[in-house]
Design an enzyme around this catalytic site. Structure first.
Site, mmCIF file in Angstrom:
data_model
loop_
_atom_site.group_PDB
_atom_site.id
_atom_site.type_symbol
_atom_site.label_atom_id
_atom_site.label_comp_id
_atom_site.label_asym_id
_atom_site.label_seq_id
_atom_site.Cartn_x
_atom_site.Cartn_y
_atom_site.Cartn_z
ATOM 1 N N TYR A 133 0.955 -1.062 0.063
ATOM 2 C CA TYR A 133 0.091 0.038 0.167
ATOM 3 C C TYR A 133 0.913 1.179 -0.094
ATOM 4 C CZ TYR A 133 -3.255 3.591 1.049
ATOM 5 O OH TYR A 133 -4.029 4.855 1.006
ATOM 6 N N TRP A 175 1.178 5.839 -1.703
ATOM 7 C CA TRP A 175 0.761 6.787 -2.715
ATOM 8 C C TRP A 175 1.871 6.902 -3.806
ATOM 9 C CZ3 TRP A 175 -2.781 11.060 -3.092
ATOM 10 C CH2 TRP A 175 -4.063 10.960 -2.523
HETATM 11 N N1 LIG Z 1 -2.375 8.188 12.297
HETATM 12 C C1 LIG Z 1 -2.789 8.260 11.147
HETATM 13 N N2 LIG Z 1 -2.049 7.411 10.192
HETATM 14 C C2 LIG Z 1 -2.633 7.498 8.811
HETATM 15 C C3 LIG Z 1 -3.334 8.419 8.632
HETATM 16 C C4 LIG Z 1 -4.281 9.231 9.602
HETATM 17 O O1 LIG Z 1 -5.286 9.620 9.110
HETATM 18 N N3 LIG Z 1 -3.792 8.775 10.728
HETATM 19 N N4 LIG Z 1 -3.961 8.463 7.124
HETATM 20 C C5 LIG Z 1 -3.705 7.295 6.273
HETATM 21 C C6 LIG Z 1 -3.675 7.323 5.079
HETATM 22 S S1 LIG Z 1 -5.239 8.070 4.578
HETATM 23 C C7 LIG Z 1 -2.731 7.215 3.992
HETATM 24 S S2 LIG Z 1 -3.433 7.175 2.483
HETATM 25 C C8 LIG Z 1 -1.551 6.661 4.159
HETATM 26 C C9 LIG Z 1 -0.527 7.054 3.336
HETATM 27 O O2 LIG Z 1 0.623 6.209 3.633
HETATM 28 P P1 LIG Z 1 1.721 6.134 2.361
HETATM 29 O O3 LIG Z 1 1.029 6.149 1.267
HETATM 30 O O4 LIG Z 1 2.397 5.093 2.648
HETATM 31 O O5 LIG Z 1 2.580 7.473 2.613
HETATM 32 P P2 LIG Z 1 3.566 8.135 1.662
HETATM 33 O O6 LIG Z 1 4.557 8.907 2.571
HETATM 34 O O7 LIG Z 1 2.929 8.707 0.859
HETATM 35 O O8 LIG Z 1 4.566 6.974 1.117
HETATM 36 C C10 LIG Z 1 4.799 6.874 -0.307
HETATM 37 C C11 LIG Z 1 6.349 6.112 -0.537
HETATM 38 O O9 LIG Z 1 6.431 6.126 -1.688
HETATM 39 C C12 LIG Z 1 7.652 6.522 -2.138
HETATM 40 N N5 LIG Z 1 7.846 6.975 -3.443
HETATM 41 C C13 LIG Z 1 7.387 7.995 -4.264
HETATM 42 N N6 LIG Z 1 7.408 8.091 -5.491
HETATM 43 C C14 LIG Z 1 8.092 6.790 -5.766
HETATM 44 C C15 LIG Z 1 8.317 6.228 -7.017
HETATM 45 O O10 LIG Z 1 8.170 6.698 -8.029
HETATM 46 N N7 LIG Z 1 8.699 4.843 -6.863
HETATM 47 C C16 LIG Z 1 8.736 4.287 -5.767
HETATM 48 N N8 LIG Z 1 9.286 3.049 -5.671
HETATM 49 N N9 LIG Z 1 8.718 4.711 -4.445
HETATM 50 C C17 LIG Z 1 8.210 6.059 -4.544
HETATM 51 C C18 LIG Z 1 7.969 7.921 -1.137
HETATM 52 O O11 LIG Z 1 9.396 8.100 -0.872
HETATM 53 C C19 LIG Z 1 7.144 7.335 0.109
HETATM 54 O O12 LIG Z 1 8.182 6.592 0.844
HETATM 55 O O13 LIG Z 1 -1.417 7.008 5.774
HETATM 56 C C20 LIG Z 1 -2.321 6.546 6.566
HETATM 57 N N10 LIG Z 1 -1.938 6.600 8.090
HETATM 58 N N1 LIG Z 2 -1.577 18.484 2.617
HETATM 59 C C1 LIG Z 2 -2.220 16.842 2.489
HETATM 60 N N2 LIG Z 2 -3.432 16.863 2.066
HETATM 61 C C2 LIG Z 2 -3.777 15.501 1.932
HETATM 62 C C3 LIG Z 2 -3.079 14.431 2.517
HETATM 63 C C4 LIG Z 2 -1.563 14.757 3.181
HETATM 64 O O1 LIG Z 2 -0.924 13.785 3.521
HETATM 65 N N3 LIG Z 2 -1.343 16.007 3.120
HETATM 66 N N4 LIG Z 2 -3.390 13.014 2.270
HETATM 67 C C5 LIG Z 2 -4.564 12.899 1.513
HETATM 68 C C6 LIG Z 2 -5.197 11.597 1.990
HETATM 69 S S1 LIG Z 2 -4.250 10.084 1.383
HETATM 70 C C7 LIG Z 2 -6.571 11.371 2.385
HETATM 71 S S2 LIG Z 2 -7.121 9.946 2.438
HETATM 72 C C8 LIG Z 2 -7.162 12.575 2.609
HETATM 73 C C9 LIG Z 2 -7.823 12.378 4.346
HETATM 74 O O2 LIG Z 2 -8.693 13.369 4.300
HETATM 75 P P1 LIG Z 2 -9.538 13.515 5.484
HETATM 76 O O3 LIG Z 2 -9.744 11.953 6.218
HETATM 77 O O4 LIG Z 2 -10.869 14.295 5.339
HETATM 78 O O5 LIG Z 2 -8.326 14.297 6.325
HETATM 79 P P2 LIG Z 2 -7.877 14.240 7.709
HETATM 80 O O6 LIG Z 2 -7.221 15.399 8.206
HETATM 81 O O7 LIG Z 2 -7.519 12.979 8.495
HETATM 82 O O8 LIG Z 2 -9.171 14.608 8.787
HETATM 83 C C10 LIG Z 2 -9.793 15.836 8.666
HETATM 84 C C11 LIG Z 2 -10.403 16.222 9.900
HETATM 85 O O9 LIG Z 2 -11.545 15.469 10.524
HETATM 86 C C12 LIG Z 2 -11.662 16.017 11.678
HETATM 87 N N5 LIG Z 2 -11.748 14.781 12.729
HETATM 88 C C13 LIG Z 2 -11.253 13.746 12.974
HETATM 89 N N6 LIG Z 2 -12.048 12.913 13.725
HETATM 90 C C14 LIG Z 2 -13.224 13.272 13.773
HETATM 91 C C15 LIG Z 2 -14.414 13.092 14.279
HETATM 92 O O10 LIG Z 2 -14.503 11.983 15.211
HETATM 93 N N7 LIG Z 2 -15.488 13.691 14.088
HETATM 94 C C16 LIG Z 2 -15.359 14.960 13.469
HETATM 95 N N8 LIG Z 2 -16.765 15.585 13.232
HETATM 96 N N9 LIG Z 2 -14.371 15.429 12.809
HETATM 97 C C17 LIG Z 2 -13.144 14.538 13.161
HETATM 98 C C18 LIG Z 2 -10.393 16.471 12.070
HETATM 99 O O11 LIG Z 2 -10.427 17.592 13.075
HETATM 100 C C19 LIG Z 2 -9.426 16.378 10.832
HETATM 101 O O12 LIG Z 2 -8.690 17.591 10.945
HETATM 102 O O13 LIG Z 2 -6.213 13.631 2.730
HETATM 103 C C20 LIG Z 2 -5.560 13.815 1.417
HETATM 104 N N10 LIG Z 2 -5.105 15.228 1.366
HETATM 105 MO MO LIG Z 3 -5.223 8.439 2.355
#
Ligand SMILES: Nc1nc2c(c(=O)[nH]1)N[C@H]1C(S)=C(S)[C@@H](COP(=O)(O)OP(=O)(O)OC[C@H]3O[C@@H](n4cnc5c(=O)[nH]c(N)nc54)[C@H](O)[C@@H]3O)O[C@H]1N2
Ligand SMILES: Nc1nc2c(c(=O)[nH]1)N[C@H]1C(S)=C(S)[C@@H](COP(=O)(O)OP(=O)(O)OC[C@H]3O[C@@H](n4cnc5c(=O)[nH]c(N)nc54)[C@H](O)[C@@H]3O)O[C@H]1N2
Ligand SMILES: [Mo]
Length: 770
Positions: A110, A112
């Site tokens: 998994y 991005w």
């Molecule tokens: N506590 C907490 N944890 C969370 C979340 C949260 O809300 N709270 N959110 C979750 C969510 S929504 C997500 S999507 C995940 C994201 O988790 P990840 O998608 O695992 O996070 P990234 O840092 O985007 O990791 C991408 C990796 O790909 C590498 N990369 C970039 N380009 C390339 C390429 O071209 N080739 C290769 N081989 N590698 C490349 C980057 O260097 C990086 O190490 O985290 C989750 N974790």
């Molecule tokens: N700049 C930036 N943008 C991103 C990403 C990033 O790493 N950086 N990651 C991307 C990815 S992979 C994803 S999946 C999306 C995720 O998008 P979201 O899931 O919408 O983003 P989060 O920042 O995890 O949460 C948004 C807000 O939800 C609120 N929240 C948390 N728990 C609760 C709750 O129980 N109740 C209510 N009412 N609110 C709550 C928090 O205040 C938080 O700031 O963001 C994307 N956009």
């Molecule tokens: Mo995500």
């Protein structure tokens, strides 16, 4: 005369032009079409630096010598040649396949990765393995799992969650009230999977505000929506939104304003759900006073809101974040139930939608044409895990788990291959993951960077970043395909994901089927021309030929605006049935009723989360929200200028309310230890009245930098604290937003996390020799 080359490029955070002079990046210009470019585009200069890049293939010493697993994560690496690395990797795939079968290879991988739809590392990894018998993969994502699982059973598909539901233009034209749960924020809208040419969310929000739509914002964080939206802030207790939604439903019914006809003709199981709301089922009426106690919101406000939403056209918008929690299915289901009770589903500007602005394209125009992307092919075997069960997979081989009502078994994993993701950023309870990562025989990580995951690898293959190769950016929520042109030569000895996998495929005897005989540019042309032909033939939409597109840097694709979710179903429910058990909206599920799960009942239900502010055991703890970081995408470009601007003293900033600062005697900019039974990290404190009392906000993505003795992460990675439990037995989704933590003042260690990380790389032999 200097010669400045202008290179078209795109990342998940948008399209831009890279200015290159003498092989060096001298600047980054936002796309002219972009009304709100992301500052993260400027951080891409970091990719050209060698600081934290892996410059050559590396192998862990103990693995090379005697396949030792215990020293994983602590031990020195040695450089090897590409030939040797490819031979080792192909050899391990072959060995594990023949000794244990393909299910012993975990390649869910998994992550991005880059926005390029050709060099998409995890897709390419799967494509290669599918040609040699397959792998154990994953289902769903960290972004959403509880949400889509419950939606498939309640609405029959996930359109309302992936940006194929009601669009913002419809909301601006028709809605009178917008209930925004979680965030509606430019912070998250900066990013879109696969990149987008224009950031249109802020424009859309302005249009909604200008149209006079009343916005009620329900969130622990006031700045989850821009102040300019003029929203009323309801500082809800985290993870209690279900109680609020149930009370609104209950009060609408008590007002006699529920749409009994819609419940009869378009929904199934409303009787049992209404009996739960009234208290007939369990003796507790789910009224405003009941919810006020759970949510710590004002009961009168709830009564007034019930009146408002039952007399005005109301859209319920809910972020993906709410389902990334224990019982994360419930707020989604309860929101659908409320919209159904109000009888507004399928009306323009009414009903419910999930994930608006969670990514930049959700709520914007929907792509209807074909986008170019390389295919992974078909996996011949069917072992899988729900995405967030990675630690359980490694710690519990042979044990069973449930998913969507069925029981499955965790295979015995011998080989883990990760390309383009960072589980030591993204997974919960990282100390537990560390233990799990000691189990497999071999771990291969393919990444441009020496991430915390690469630290736990045996073999590291250095991939190029997107600016070191050519690719195409496209996604299902963007109106353009963008040329991602190579700006600089590969850094160190890194190679493109395509070249790496082509060579491994050769060793495995499948190079021909993997490459289909095409070079990088031939693939881009082929994928583009295929999409162009489909868009012309099936959508009467003309795109320029490849050469013109590549020269110009982008092309529009066909899109649809003014979406209204479930309009056809509303107008003719039997002619357009839903793909659910009753062919209608399911308010009480026969499947869940038969399963009798305690953590996912037969209808939307308030169930206390494992950790929350209302629990008897809360003590002096705060509820941690680990939301998405403003200045970067997850852990990517952590040392880029945009990311650093949101750090203080080399570590992440955690925010708490002034009331809690007083309670814990903490002040602005102090270094604070955040801890619980699972782990501890250091943060720099910010006192901010935008945060609800009782809550601590610590964004994700800091590069895990643990002290040797105490396992304190000095960078501020919230995942050393989060709970590694599933949202429920039904979905097994990630529950990161359910977590209690303690805080205390601590002395600041000498080194900041950024320089300490680099020092450790040097110690481990990374980045020093080519
Ligand atoms: N506590 C907490 N944890 C969370 C979340 C949260 O809300 N709270 N959110 C979750 C969510 S929504 C997500 S999507 C995940 C994201 O988790 P990840 O998608 O695992 O996070 P990234 O840092 O985007 O990791 C991408 C990796 O790909 C590498 N990369 C970039 N380009 C390339 C390429 O071209 N080739 C290769 N081989 N590698 C490349 C980057 O260097 C990086 O190490 O985290 C989750 N974790
Ligand atoms: N700049 C930036 N943008 C991103 C990403 C990033 O790493 N950086 N990651 C991307 C990815 S992979 C994803 S999946 C999306 C995720 O998008 P979201 O899931 O919408 O983003 P989060 O920042 O995890 O949460 C948004 C807000 O939800 C609120 N929240 C948390 N728990 C609760 C709750 O129980 N109740 C209510 N009412 N609110 C709550 C928090 O205040 C938080 O700031 O963001 C994307 N956009
Ligand atoms: Mo995500």
């Amino acid at each position: 005369m200097t010669d400045i080359r202008r290179v078209s490029h795109c990342s998940h955070w948008g399209a831009y032009t890279i200015l290159v002079e003498g092989g060096r990046i001298i600047g980054v210009e936002p796309s002219k079409d972009d009304p709100n470019p992301s500052p993260i585009i400027h951080s891409i200069k970091e990719w050209a630096k060698t600081d934290r890049r892996v410059l050559t293939p590396m192998v862990r010493k103990g693995w090379l010598e005697n396949k030792n697993k215990e020293t994983r994560g602590q031990e020195e690496f040695v450089p090897i040649s590409w030939n040797e690395a490819i031979r080792l990797v192909a050899g391990e795939i072959q060995r594990v396949k023949s000794e244990f079968g393909n299910e012993a290879i975990f390649a869910g991988s998994y992550g991005w990765a880059s926005s390029g739809r050709f060099h998409h590392s995890s897709t390419m990894l799967k494509r290669m393995l599918n040609l040699v018998g397959g792998y154990t993969g994953h289902v769903d994502t960290y972004s959403y799992a509880a949400g889509p699982v419950i939606l498939r059973h309640v609405l029959g598909d996930t359109d309302a969650l992936v940006g194929k539901g009601t669009t913002f233009d419809t909301v601006a034209e028709h809605s009178q009230t917008l209930l925004a749960f979680g965030s509606l924020s430019p912070r998250t809208a900066q990013n879109e999977a696969g990149g987008s040419a224009r950031h249109s969310f802020e424009t859309s929000l302005r249009e909604i505000t200008a149209a006079g739509v009343k916005i009620i914002h329900i969130s622990p964080l006031r700045d989850d929506i821009p102040a300019s939206a003029g929203a009323d802030w309801w500082p809800v207790r985290p993870n209690t939104d279900t109680a609020l939604l149930l009370a609104l439903s209950c009060e609408v019914v008590k007002l006699g304003r529920h749409d009994a006809a819609f419940l009869r003709t378009h929904c199934s199981g409303s009787e049992e759900f209404l009996a739960y709301l009234s208290g007939d089922k369990d003796g507790v009426e789910k009224n405003a006073a009941w919810a006020a106690e759970i949510t710590e919101l004002n009961a009168d406000w709830i009564l007034k809101l019930a009146d408002r939403i039952s007399t005005t056209r109301t859209m319920i918008a809910m972020s993906w974040s709410l389902q990334r929690a224990h019982h994360g299915e419930q707020p989604y289901w309860a929101a659908i139930a409320l919209a159904a009770i109000c009888g507004q589903i399928g009306l323009p500007g009414g009903g419910v939608g999930f994930g608006y602005a969670s990514l930049g394209g959700v709520g914007g125009p929907v792509t209807v044409g074909k986008n170019p992307a390389i295919s992974a092919g078909k996996n011949p075997i069917n072992t899988f895990i729900p995405c967030a069960r990675i630690t359980d997979l490694l710690l519990k081989p042979g044990e069973t788990f449930t998913y969507e009502g069925n029981t499955h078994r965790y295979p015995d994993t011998r080989l883990v291959y990760w390309a383009g993701g960072n589980p030591f950023h993204h997974h919960q309870d990282l100390n537990r993951l560390t233990e799990a990562f000691r189990r497999p025989e071999t771990i291969i990580v393919q990444d441009p960077y020496f991430t915390a995951t690469a630290l736990h690898a045996d073999i590291i293959l250095p991939a190029t970043t997107s600016i070191e190769r050519n690719d195409l950016a496209a996604n299902t929520r963007s109106d353009k395909i963008i040329a991602m042109q190579q700006a600089i030569p590969p850094v160190g000895l890194s190679r493109s994901d395509y070249d790496i996998f082509s060579d491994i495929a050769e060793h495995l005897g499948v190079r021909g089927s993997f490459t289909e005989g095409r070079t990088e540019m031939e693939w881009l042309r082929y994928l583009y021309e295929d999409a162009r032909a489909v868009n012309r033939n099936e959508h009467a939409f003309d795109m320029p030929e490849f050469e013109t597109f590549w020269l110009e840097g982008s092309t529009p694709t066909p899109v649809k605006t003014h979406g209204v979710h479930l309009q056809a179903f509303r107008s003719d429910p039997s002619g357009n049935p839903l793909m659910t058990e009753s062919k209608k909206i399911v308010l009480t599920s026969r499947l869940l009723s038969s399963l009798q799960y305690e953590d996912c009942a037969a209808h939307p239900t308030w169930i206390e989360p494992e950790e929350w502010l209302g629990s008897e055991a809360v003590g002096e703890r705060l509820h941690m929200i680990s939301n998405q970081p403003e200045g970067r995408l997850h852990s990517q470009l952590e040392t880029g200028e945009a990311s650093l601007s949101h750090k203080r003293k080399g570590r992440e900033i955690a925010r708490i309310s002034p009331k809690d600062a007083l309670r814990f005697k903490l002040s602005q900019d102090s270094t604070v230890k955040v801890w619980n039974s699972r782990g501890a990290c250091l943060v720099t404190l910010c006192v901010d009245d935008a945060v609800r009392p009782g809550v601590l906000v610590l964004p994700t993505g800091a590069w895990l930098t643990q002290t040797e003795q105490g396992n304190i992460d000095i960078a501020g990675n919230p995942n050393v604290l989060t709970l590694d439990i599933p949202a429920s037995m039904f979905s097994q989704g990630c529950a990161a937003h359910t977590c209690l933590v303690s805080v205390e003042l601590t002395a600041c260690p000498e080194k900041d996390a950024i320089s300490e990380y680099k020092a450790r790389m040097d110690l481990l032999g990374i980045g020093t020799s080519i």
